[in-house]
Design a protein around this motif. Sequence first.
Motif, mmCIF file in Angstrom:
data_model
loop_
_atom_site.group_PDB
_atom_site.id
_atom_site.type_symbol
_atom_site.label_atom_id
_atom_site.label_comp_id
_atom_site.label_asym_id
_atom_site.label_seq_id
_atom_site.Cartn_x
_atom_site.Cartn_y
_atom_site.Cartn_z
ATOM 1 N N LEU A 1 37.708 28.648 32.644
ATOM 2 C CA LEU A 1 36.427 29.362 32.370
ATOM 3 C C LEU A 1 35.261 28.672 33.025
ATOM 4 O O LEU A 1 34.089 29.585 33.534
ATOM 5 C CB LEU A 1 36.200 28.936 30.649
ATOM 6 C CG LEU A 1 34.786 29.667 30.097
ATOM 7 C CD1 LEU A 1 35.151 29.809 28.312
ATOM 8 C CD2 LEU A 1 33.607 28.875 30.150
ATOM 9 N N MET A 2 35.028 27.501 33.211
ATOM 10 C CA MET A 2 34.214 26.689 33.778
ATOM 11 C C MET A 2 34.157 27.243 35.342
ATOM 12 O O MET A 2 33.092 27.199 36.002
ATOM 13 C CB MET A 2 34.355 25.197 33.730
ATOM 14 C CG MET A 2 33.807 24.631 32.454
ATOM 15 S SD MET A 2 34.106 22.894 32.157
ATOM 16 C CE MET A 2 32.788 22.498 30.880
ATOM 17 N N LEU A 3 35.335 27.377 36.017
ATOM 18 C CA LEU A 3 35.378 27.581 37.439
ATOM 19 C C LEU A 3 34.898 29.152 37.558
ATOM 20 O O LEU A 3 34.106 29.529 38.509
ATOM 21 C CB LEU A 3 36.819 27.494 37.957
ATOM 22 C CG LEU A 3 37.188 26.140 38.082
ATOM 23 C CD1 LEU A 3 38.506 25.920 38.450
ATOM 24 C CD2 LEU A 3 36.314 25.024 38.970
ATOM 25 N N LYS A 4 35.111 30.003 36.440
ATOM 26 C CA LYS A 4 34.795 31.394 36.697
ATOM 27 C C LYS A 4 33.363 31.646 36.487
ATOM 28 O O LYS A 4 32.542 32.324 37.300
ATOM 29 C CB LYS A 4 35.398 32.313 35.582
ATOM 30 C CG LYS A 4 35.041 33.766 35.716
ATOM 31 C CD LYS A 4 35.698 34.100 36.880
ATOM 32 C CE LYS A 4 35.403 35.906 36.961
ATOM 33 N NZ LYS A 4 35.707 36.492 38.251
ATOM 34 N N ALA A 5 32.716 30.518 35.580
ATOM 35 C CA ALA A 5 31.387 30.632 35.603
ATOM 36 C C ALA A 5 30.522 30.355 36.676
ATOM 37 O O ALA A 5 29.630 30.785 37.141
ATOM 38 C CB ALA A 5 30.842 29.500 34.603
ATOM 39 N N VAL A 6 31.321 29.318 37.660
ATOM 40 C CA VAL A 6 30.424 28.992 39.039
ATOM 41 C C VAL A 6 30.320 30.440 39.888
ATOM 42 O O VAL A 6 29.618 30.812 40.554
ATOM 43 C CB VAL A 6 31.313 27.839 39.631
ATOM 44 C CG1 VAL A 6 30.763 27.775 41.206
ATOM 45 C CG2 VAL A 6 31.338 26.872 39.043
ATOM 46 N N GLU A 7 31.476 31.108 39.874
ATOM 47 C CA GLU A 7 31.821 32.397 40.581
ATOM 48 C C GLU A 7 30.507 33.356 40.210
ATOM 49 O O GLU A 7 30.042 34.052 40.972
ATOM 50 C CB GLU A 7 32.982 33.047 40.499
ATOM 51 C CG GLU A 7 33.020 34.235 41.424
ATOM 52 C CD GLU A 7 34.432 34.812 41.075
ATOM 53 O OE1 GLU A 7 35.346 34.864 42.138
ATOM 54 O OE2 GLU A 7 34.873 35.187 40.061
ATOM 55 N N LEU A 8 30.331 33.294 39.002
ATOM 56 C CA LEU A 8 29.260 34.239 38.294
ATOM 57 C C LEU A 8 27.820 34.009 38.402
ATOM 58 O O LEU A 8 26.927 34.423 37.897
ATOM 59 C CB LEU A 8 29.654 34.561 37.056
ATOM 60 C CG LEU A 8 30.938 35.258 36.527
ATOM 61 C CD1 LEU A 8 31.480 35.324 35.173
ATOM 62 C CD2 LEU A 8 31.069 36.649 37.233
ATOM 63 N N GLY A 9 27.593 32.639 39.091
ATOM 64 C CA GLY A 9 26.488 31.953 39.099
ATOM 65 C C GLY A 9 25.838 31.317 37.905
ATOM 66 O O GLY A 9 24.616 31.172 37.900
ATOM 67 N N LEU A 10 26.758 31.053 36.781
ATOM 68 C CA LEU A 10 26.430 30.463 35.670
ATOM 69 C C LEU A 10 26.826 29.097 35.840
ATOM 70 O O LEU A 10 27.471 28.483 36.395
ATOM 71 C CB LEU A 10 27.385 31.275 34.443
ATOM 72 C CG LEU A 10 26.895 32.639 34.269
ATOM 73 C CD1 LEU A 10 28.024 33.388 33.303
ATOM 74 C CD2 LEU A 10 25.636 32.887 33.431
ATOM 75 N N GLY A 11 25.996 28.428 34.910
ATOM 76 C CA GLY A 11 26.320 26.838 34.526
ATOM 77 C C GLY A 11 26.861 26.347 33.360
ATOM 78 O O GLY A 11 26.651 27.426 32.459
ATOM 79 N N THR A 12 27.778 25.532 33.287
ATOM 80 C CA THR A 12 28.404 25.007 31.857
ATOM 81 C C THR A 12 28.428 23.500 31.880
ATOM 82 O O THR A 12 28.134 22.817 33.014
ATOM 83 C CB THR A 12 29.922 25.642 31.922
ATOM 84 O OG1 THR A 12 30.569 25.014 33.166
ATOM 85 C CG2 THR A 12 29.994 27.192 32.240
ATOM 86 N N VAL A 13 28.725 23.075 30.635
ATOM 87 C CA VAL A 13 29.088 21.466 30.597
ATOM 88 C C VAL A 13 29.824 21.408 29.308
ATOM 89 O O VAL A 13 29.716 22.465 28.410
ATOM 90 C CB VAL A 13 27.628 20.774 30.236
ATOM 91 C CG1 VAL A 13 26.823 21.288 29.104
ATOM 92 C CG2 VAL A 13 27.649 19.415 30.231
ATOM 93 N N TYR A 14 30.797 20.697 29.569
ATOM 94 C CA TYR A 14 31.727 20.243 28.291
ATOM 95 C C TYR A 14 30.998 19.377 27.167
ATOM 96 O O TYR A 14 30.504 18.320 27.587
ATOM 97 C CB TYR A 14 32.922 19.594 28.920
ATOM 98 C CG TYR A 14 33.860 19.052 27.697
ATOM 99 C CD1 TYR A 14 34.686 20.208 26.921
ATOM 100 C CD2 TYR A 14 33.879 17.835 27.102
ATOM 101 C CE1 TYR A 14 35.625 19.916 26.078
ATOM 102 C CE2 TYR A 14 34.791 17.631 25.957
ATOM 103 C CZ TYR A 14 35.462 18.482 25.510
ATOM 104 O OH TYR A 14 36.153 17.986 24.713
#
Length: 202
Positions: A135-148
């Motif tokens: 999920l986090m890696l896909k977020a990078v591709e979509l220009g999104l940020g995440t944090v656990y």
Amino acid sequence: MELEEVIRRRTSVRYFSEKPVAEEDIKELIKSAIRAPTASGLENWIFVVFRSKEAREKLYELIAEGMEVYYRAVKLPEEKIAKLRKRIYKEGMFRAPVYIAVFIDKRVRFLPGKEFDEVEFIWSVESASMAIQNLMLKAVELGLGTVYVGVTNFEGIEERVRELAGLDENYYLVGVIPVGYPKNEPKPKKRKKSVEDVTRFI
């Protein structure tokens, strides 16, 4: 975007813009998550998306509470905890337009017998953790940020996150993932240890 670049660019984002995340992008994140390996093919994960203002605010308060428990557990002085409160309540650390809470259903298992309870649980958590990474890696591709966010697992907090998600004690919270567009340009940090430091060939 090549996989190597996605991996290199992934970093923990703690401050997000107010720009909403499209429902289609949220579904893309979860579609990528469920492509992860899953022990015994059980797929016993569930992704609860907190998107309404009311639900997000309640979850945000629980994250803030968990952060304070964490800071006190590591014996940080009160002035540091005061700075934490400022970062959370005034600067909006961890405040995101979407939160995805990842749970496992402990009733779904492959091996019968109590002697396998622990290993089944570990396998399920590992499966959900790999889904979170996807999920986090896909977020990078979509220009999104995440944090656990793991501090929502503290006793007394995890139960309230479950209730907020409409789930009972049969479910275990693996983690909460704030999702949104980064407020500032993400700057991935170098790892402290090299490949040589953490690798052993036998």
